[in-house]
Design a protein around this motif. Structure first.
Motif, PDB file in Angstrom:
ATOM      1  N   ASP A   1       0.846  -1.215   0.000  1.00 16.30           N
ATOM      2  CA  ASP A   1       0.000   0.000   0.000  1.00 16.30           C
ATOM      3  C   ASP A   1       0.870   1.250   0.000  1.00 16.30           C
ATOM      4  O   ASP A   1       0.613   2.210  -0.730  1.00 16.30           O
ATOM      5  CB  ASP A   1      -0.910   0.027   1.239  1.00 16.30           C
ATOM      6  N   ALA A   2       1.900   1.215   0.853  1.00 19.84           N
ATOM      7  CA  ALA A   2       2.804   2.375   0.919  1.00 19.84           C
ATOM      8  C   ALA A   2       3.618   2.493  -0.372  1.00 19.84           C
ATOM      9  O   ALA A   2       3.908   3.589  -0.844  1.00 19.84           O
ATOM     10  CB  ALA A   2       3.730   2.248   2.118  1.00 19.84           C
ATOM     11  N   LYS A   3       3.957   1.343  -0.961  1.00 15.77           N
ATOM     12  CA  LYS A   3       4.748   1.370  -2.203  1.00 15.77           C
ATOM     13  C   LYS A   3       3.957   2.043  -3.327  1.00 15.77           C
ATOM     14  O   LYS A   3       4.512   2.803  -4.120  1.00 15.77           O
ATOM     15  CB  LYS A   3       5.106  -0.070  -2.583  1.00 15.77           C
ATOM     16  N   LYS A   4       2.666   1.727  -3.364  1.00 15.53           N
ATOM     17  CA  LYS A   4       1.817   2.330  -4.394  1.00 15.53           C
ATOM     18  C   LYS A   4       1.824   3.860  -4.246  1.00 15.53           C
ATOM     19  O   LYS A   4       1.964   4.603  -5.213  1.00 15.53           O
ATOM     20  CB  LYS A   4       0.386   1.797  -4.212  1.00 15.53           C
ATOM     21  N   LEU A   5       1.721   4.292  -2.996  1.00 15.03           N
ATOM     22  CA  LEU A   5       1.743   5.731  -2.731  1.00 15.03           C
ATOM     23  C   LEU A   5       3.105   6.321  -3.107  1.00 15.03           C
ATOM     24  O   LEU A   5       3.194   7.386  -3.732  1.00 15.03           O
ATOM     25  CB  LEU A   5       1.449   5.981  -1.239  1.00 15.03           C
ATOM     26  N   LYS A   6       4.176   5.604  -2.717  1.00 16.74           N
ATOM     27  CA  LYS A   6       5.530   6.096  -3.019  1.00 16.74           C
ATOM     28  C   LYS A   6       5.693   6.307  -4.532  1.00 16.74           C
ATOM     29  O   LYS A   6       6.223   7.317  -4.977  1.00 16.74           O
ATOM     30  CB  LYS A   6       6.569   5.086  -2.502  1.00 16.74           C
ATOM     31  N   LEU A   7       5.220   5.325  -5.295  1.00 17.10           N
ATOM     32  CA  LEU A   7       5.353   5.428  -6.749  1.00 17.10           C
ATOM     33  C   LEU A   7       4.585   6.630  -7.295  1.00 17.10           C
ATOM     34  O   LEU A   7       5.053   7.328  -8.181  1.00 17.10           O
ATOM     35  CB  LEU A   7       4.869   4.145  -7.424  1.00 17.10           C
ATOM     36  N   SER A   8       3.401   6.873  -6.713  1.00 20.71           N
ATOM     37  CA  SER A   8       2.621   8.005  -7.221  1.00 20.71           C
ATOM     38  C   SER A   8       3.300   9.330  -6.846  1.00 20.71           C
ATOM     39  O   SER A   8       3.248  10.295  -7.604  1.00 20.71           O
ATOM     40  CB  SER A   8       1.169   7.961  -6.742  1.00 20.71           C
ATOM     41  N   ILE A   9       3.979   9.358  -5.697  1.00 20.29           N
ATOM     42  CA  ILE A   9       4.690  10.589  -5.304  1.00 20.29           C
ATOM     43  C   ILE A   9       5.882  10.812  -6.226  1.00 20.29           C
ATOM     44  O   ILE A   9       6.064  11.886  -6.798  1.00 20.29           O
ATOM     45  CB  ILE A   9       5.165  10.506  -3.827  1.00 20.29           C
ATOM     46  N   THR A  10       6.706   9.762  -6.368  1.00 20.47           N
ATOM     47  CA  THR A  10       7.979   9.978  -7.073  1.00 20.47           C
ATOM     48  C   THR A  10       7.834   9.998  -8.599  1.00 20.47           C
ATOM     49  O   THR A  10       8.707  10.510  -9.280  1.00 20.47           O
ATOM     50  CB  THR A  10       9.034   8.919  -6.679  1.00 20.47           C
ATOM     51  N   SER A  11       6.735   9.433  -9.114  1.00 21.39           N
ATOM     52  CA  SER A  11       6.629   9.457 -10.575  1.00 21.39           C
ATOM     53  C   SER A  11       5.549  10.413 -11.073  1.00 21.39           C
ATOM     54  O   SER A  11       5.419  10.607 -12.276  1.00 21.39           O
ATOM     55  CB  SER A  11       6.414   8.055 -11.134  1.00 21.39           C
ATOM     56  N   GLU A  12       4.797  11.038 -10.151  1.00 20.94           N
ATOM     57  CA  GLU A  12       3.772  12.000 -10.591  1.00 20.94           C
ATOM     58  C   GLU A  12       3.833  13.302  -9.779  1.00 20.94           C
ATOM     59  O   GLU A  12       4.134  14.358 -10.318  1.00 20.94           O
ATOM     60  CB  GLU A  12       2.367  11.396 -10.435  1.00 20.94           C
ATOM     61  N   LEU A  13       3.564  13.192  -8.478  1.00 19.78           N
ATOM     62  CA  LEU A  13       3.375  14.393  -7.653  1.00 19.78           C
ATOM     63  C   LEU A  13       4.541  15.388  -7.733  1.00 19.78           C
ATOM     64  O   LEU A  13       4.331  16.598  -7.804  1.00 19.78           O
ATOM     65  CB  LEU A  13       3.145  13.984  -6.185  1.00 19.78           C
ATOM     66  N   ILE A  14       5.769  14.885  -7.714  1.00 20.56           N
ATOM     67  CA  ILE A  14       6.901  15.824  -7.644  1.00 20.56           C
ATOM     68  C   ILE A  14       7.392  16.267  -9.029  1.00 20.56           C
ATOM     69  O   ILE A  14       8.290  17.093  -9.120  1.00 20.56           O
ATOM     70  CB  ILE A  14       8.070  15.242  -6.810  1.00 20.56           C
ATOM     71  N   TYR A  15       6.805  15.720 -10.082  1.00 22.61           N
ATOM     72  CA  TYR A  15       7.216  16.120 -11.438  1.00 22.61           C
ATOM     73  C   TYR A  15       6.614  17.484 -11.801  1.00 22.61           C
ATOM     74  O   TYR A  15       5.607  17.886 -11.214  1.00 22.61           O
ATOM     75  CB  TYR A  15       6.801  15.042 -12.449  1.00 22.61           C
ATOM     76  N   PRO A  16       7.218  18.183 -12.757  1.00 27.58           N
ATOM     77  CA  PRO A  16       6.643  19.480 -13.161  1.00 27.58           C
ATOM     78  C   PRO A  16       5.238  19.296 -13.713  1.00 27.58           C
ATOM     79  O   PRO A  16       4.923  18.234 -14.258  1.00 27.58           O
ATOM     80  CB  PRO A  16       7.589  19.955 -14.282  1.00 27.58           C
ATOM     81  N   PRO A  17       4.416  20.342 -13.612  1.00 28.30           N
ATOM     82  CA  PRO A  17       3.083  20.240 -14.215  1.00 28.30           C
ATOM     83  C   PRO A  17       3.192  20.244 -15.736  1.00 28.30           C
ATOM     84  O   PRO A  17       4.252  20.542 -16.287  1.00 28.30           O
ATOM     85  CB  PRO A  17       2.387  21.510 -13.726  1.00 28.30           C
TER      86      PRO A  17
END
Ligand code: FAD
Length: 400
Positions: free
Chosen positions: A366-382
């Motif tokens: 569950d945490a890994k799924k969140l980690k992936l969404s943070i590092t591959s989406e949330l922190i990327y430029p818009p």
């Protein structure tokens, strides 16, 4: 007369400073304020992912985003800030020395690993601090299979058990097996000066890190200090030696050296003390943001850490406030009450905590799924679309 906001650095805080300043200027339909970013390249280098493979691809282009938002980009490396004359001296893409005047300066030049702490680190240790050094480490790991099978070849020593050390160490067992084969007697050792693994973290987080370490076979040597590193491996202060061809140094992050050119108080890591508007103490025209800023996040005594999560928000507030001061608009006091951590634990999964007391909320897949969404989406430029970028660049837009 035209006014000029100059931002040094195109990392998380520099990029968001630029977008946020451009947003406020656009909102006030002001045409005579320019926003310029100076950095070695118009790309975001995604440092939180540098423990992964194919590290050279972990960048995102910024020029299209700057183009649609009206931000100017100058390719250059800054060597001097002359606060008295409001000037920045830099070496441009053709290695010519140039000078630019600012009305407001935002320092967003990030941090780097200090490799001078221990003898031999500079010559014999790898690190994953910058994209170039992380790529050298990756290339070295990929070449290990060509070396003769030996304990030194099969052992990786990670010096420092902070977040970077933990993420790197947890990734390595699976990676080494893939590179050296299932039969190889691989070993990953974290050398930690503290009295226990994750001593600086909450008990709950520590327990998870220990469980993952045990399941993945990552060893911890605690109360252990590195005396020196050489081509044969690591020697500890108590005389123990660990034979290793791969020693990874993760300790001692310092704010970028340009901070020392501004006569203002700095913390032990070299970060400039800033007020709630993110102005450097004693210099109303100079803002510091991201890893170069020592900024209070709330009224409870917490301060921003050298993390992406803080750099993104600090950037949005710094850009907004620098523009606000030229537009004669009230600044927004920097606030970031929420603090979360999401730590990749390799094949075990990940762990997600909330609050400064690091309550564990999610673990494993569950945490890994969140980690992936943070590092591959949330922190990327818009997306390079003006409306989308400006919406997210609002310092008061929801974040974490
Ligand atoms: C291996 C690793 C793992 C990490 N993991 C996490 C994590 O899981 N979660 C998290 O929140 N944070 C993590 N971080 C921290 C995070 O990456 C930093 O806090 C963040 O990058 C800081 O953003 P910044 O904009 O201040 O600096 P940076 O992103 O470092 O950007 C600095 C910018 O300044 C430019 N620059 C530097 N010197 C000059 C100069 N002289 N002239 C012009 N430009 C210059 C650089 O080229 C760059 O564009 C990690 C960092 C590392 C190294």
């Amino acid at each position: 007369m035209r006014k000029h906001i100059v931002i040094l650095g195109a990392g998380f805080s520099g990029m968001w400073s630029a977008l946020s300043a451009a947003r406020l200027i656009d909102l006030h339909q002001q045409k005579d304020i320019d926003v310029t970013v100076i950095a070695p390249q118009p790309e975001l280098r995604v440092r939180p992912r540098f423990y992964e493979t194919q590290v050279e691809g972990l960048t995102a282009p910024l020029q299209p985003l700057f183009d649609v938002t009206g931000v100017k980009f100058i390719q250059g490396v800054v060597s001097r800030i002359v606060v008295e004359n409001k000037q920045v001296i830099f070496s441009n893409a053709a290695s010519e020395t140039q000078c630019v005047h600012y009305d407001r300066l935002i320092l967003a030049t990030g941090s780097h690993l200090d490799r001078s702490f221990v003898a031999g680190v500079d010559r014999h240790a790898f690190d994953l601090d910058q994209i170039e050094s992380a790529a050298v480490l990756e290339q070295h790991l990929n070449g290990l299979a060509q070396c003769e099978d030996s304990p030194a070849r099969n052992t990786v020593v990670v010096c420092g058990g902070g977040f970077t050390g933990i993420e790197m160490a947890m990734e390595l067992p699976a990676r080494l097996r893939k590179l050296l084969g299932e039969e190889a007697k691989t070993r990953v050792v974290v050398v930690e000066r503290g009295p226990m693994a994750g001593a600086r973290y909450s008990q709950a987080l520590r327990d998870v890190v220990m469980q993952a370490s045990e399941e993945l076979g990552v060893e911890w040597m605690v109360n252990a200090e590195v005396e020196h590193i050489d081509a044969d491996g690591v020697t500890l202060k108590d005389g123990q030696k660990i034979a290793s061809k791969t020693v990874i140094w993760t300790v001692g992050v310092q704010a970028n050296a340009l901070t020392a050119q501004i006569a203002a108080p700095r913390d032990a890591q070299g970060r400039l003390h800033v007020n709630h508007a993110l102005q450097v103490e004693g210099h109303d025209d100079v803002y510091a943001t991201g890893d170069v800023a020592y900024a209070a996040t709330d009224d409870k005594g917490n301060h921003a850490l050298m993390t992406c999560q803080h750099a993104i928000q600090l950037g949005k507030f710094a850009g907004n406030n620098a523009a606000a001061s030229l537009l004669a608009v009230e600044p927004l006091p920097y606030r970031q009450e929420n603090y979360v951590t999401c730590l990749d634990l390799g094949a075990w999964g990940a762990v997600y905590t909330e609050g400064w007391d690091q309550q564990v909320k999610l673990t494993r897949a569950d945490a890994k799924k969140l980690k992936l969404s943070i590092t591959s989406e949330l922190i990327y430029p818009p997306k390079a679309e003006k409306a989308t970028a400006f919406k997210i660049a609002d310092p008061l837009a929801p974040f974490v």
